[in-house]
Scaffold this active site. Structure first.
Site: not given
Length: 405
Positions: A153, A190, A276, A405
């Protein structure tokens, strides 16, 4: 950004486990976002799942199906978590299982569904159903690398591990993939993880291994302190190797455990390295604790401290932030004069304050590294626990601010 090279291994195919990949275009047109695991008859599956009470519909359904028999297929989609979707979520997850069961000629309860992606939006069932024939048509034992990419993802790179070991004169193969980069906080992080071996493992031994290995790997990593709604880590044993069944009292079990543990750790560490916006891979080791919970409380307090994590991003040896986190970890009767805190091989804290031999230059040299170890010795007992985390960068905020987005 990510830490380390992040290259995929040369995967060893696992006999009895085939993988198929397809594009449903759930989030982006043309993206490979549906993965199917096809398991040989008599394969056994065990796993651990998120403890988040808002667990996703596929988590609930996978638990139910796993309790009813031996799974033949795993169905994974990215781009949509099917979490926070109420009763419709269960209906949608089951509809995907029913469709795959029809195509494959198996029972619906022999399908384990897994989803990852945005929370709170209805699952695009028809897109997934339409992609199933493509996924089933291209299943093969050598598609691990494509599957690793298909479950991503916000990951910046695919994650995988593979190894072979000799157990009692028989070659055992282990291969696995994982995904995860944010919303990572153990209690099952996740993230998704799928590890397969061709060993034949008794059901109770398989569940023991799945629970124990997951606890000491995926349940020891944290990016941001958020426990996902969709976490799952599954251990598959196809039973296709030529050796005997491995039971709880088998002399081969300890060797198998060691080999599996390395694959689990490699996959868990890969998630942290790809956290991230991560620029640092950080090991936090707490020694001398009076019990496991005390050690983990200290380790996670340091790992989750925004002040520690931003100092790590800045490569700033601001050791007072580490000291403050240890002090607020809730350890009763902590002997401040006894404990020690090290940054790499540099002692930061001794005798209740800055170590006499500490210098800013030595601390800076450690902080400049991509991989850093923080060691906290409480000197209260004989328990040691290790947690792996990363820093917080500007990119972490950007990625999560722009997630939809």
């Amino acid at each position: 950004m990510a830490v380390g090279p992040g290259t995929l291994p040369d995967f060893f195919p696992v006999a009895g486990v085939k993988l198929g990949i397809a594009s449903a275009g759930i989030k982006k047109p043309g993206r490979k976002d549906v993965v199917v695991f096809e398991l040989a008859p008599q394969s056994r599956v065990a796993g651990i799942f998120t403890r988040n009470q808002f667990c996703a519909a596929p988590v609930t359904l996978s638990r139910q199906h796993l309790a009813q028999g031996a799974p033949r297929f795993l169905l994974i989609n990215t781009g949509n978590a099917n979490a926070g979707t109420g009763k419709r979520g269960m209906v949608d997850a089951n509809a995907c299982c029913e469709a795959l069961a029809r195509h494959a000629g198996v029972s619906t309860t022999e399908i384990l569904p897994f989803s990852t992606g945005v929370i709170g939006e209805p699952l695009p069932v028809q897109k997934i159903v339409d992609a199933l024939p493509e996924a089933l048509a291209n299943t093969a034992e050598n598609r691990w690398d494509e599957a690793a990419r298909g479950i991503m993802t916000t990951d910046t790179r695919p994650k995988g591990a593979s190894r072979q070991v000799n157990l009692g004169g028989h070659t055992v193969t282990i291969s696995g993939i994982s995904k995860g980069a944010g919303m990572i906080r153990p209690n099952m992080a996740t993230m998704l993880g799928f590890i397969a071996t061709d060993a034949r493992i008794a059901p109770d031994a398989l569940q023991m291994l799945a629970s124990e290995l997951g606890e000491n790997s995926f349940n020891r990593i944290t990016i941001d302190g958020d426990t996902s709604t969709n976490d799952a880590c599954m251990l598959i044993a196809s039973g296709q190797y030529s050796g005997p069944e491995i039971t709880l009292d088998s002399p081969l079990l300890p060797e198998l455990r060691v080999a599996l543990q390395q694959v689990y750790l490699d996959l868990a560490h890969a998630i942290v390295r790809d956290g991230e916006g991560a620029t640092k891979f950080v090991t936090i080791e707490v020694r001398g604790a009076d019990g496991q919970q005390e050690a983990l409380d200290v380790a996670y307090t340091v790992a989750h401290s925004p002040l520690v994590k931003t100092a790590l991003f800045a490569s700033d040896p601001n050791w007072g932030r580490i000291l403050a986190a240890v002090g607020r970890a809730g350890v009763d009767g902590l002997d401040l004069d006894a404990l020690e805190i090290h940054l790499g091989d540099v002692c930061l804290v001794r005798n209740g304050g800055r170590a006499d031999d500490y210098s800013e230059a030595r601390g800076q040299a450690v902080m400049n590294r991509e991989e850093i170890t923080i060691t906290i010795d409480l000197k209260r007992g004989d328990t040691t626990e290790t947690v792996w985390t990363c820093d917080f960068s500007h990119d972490y905020v950007t990625i999560n601010a722009e997630y939809r987005t």
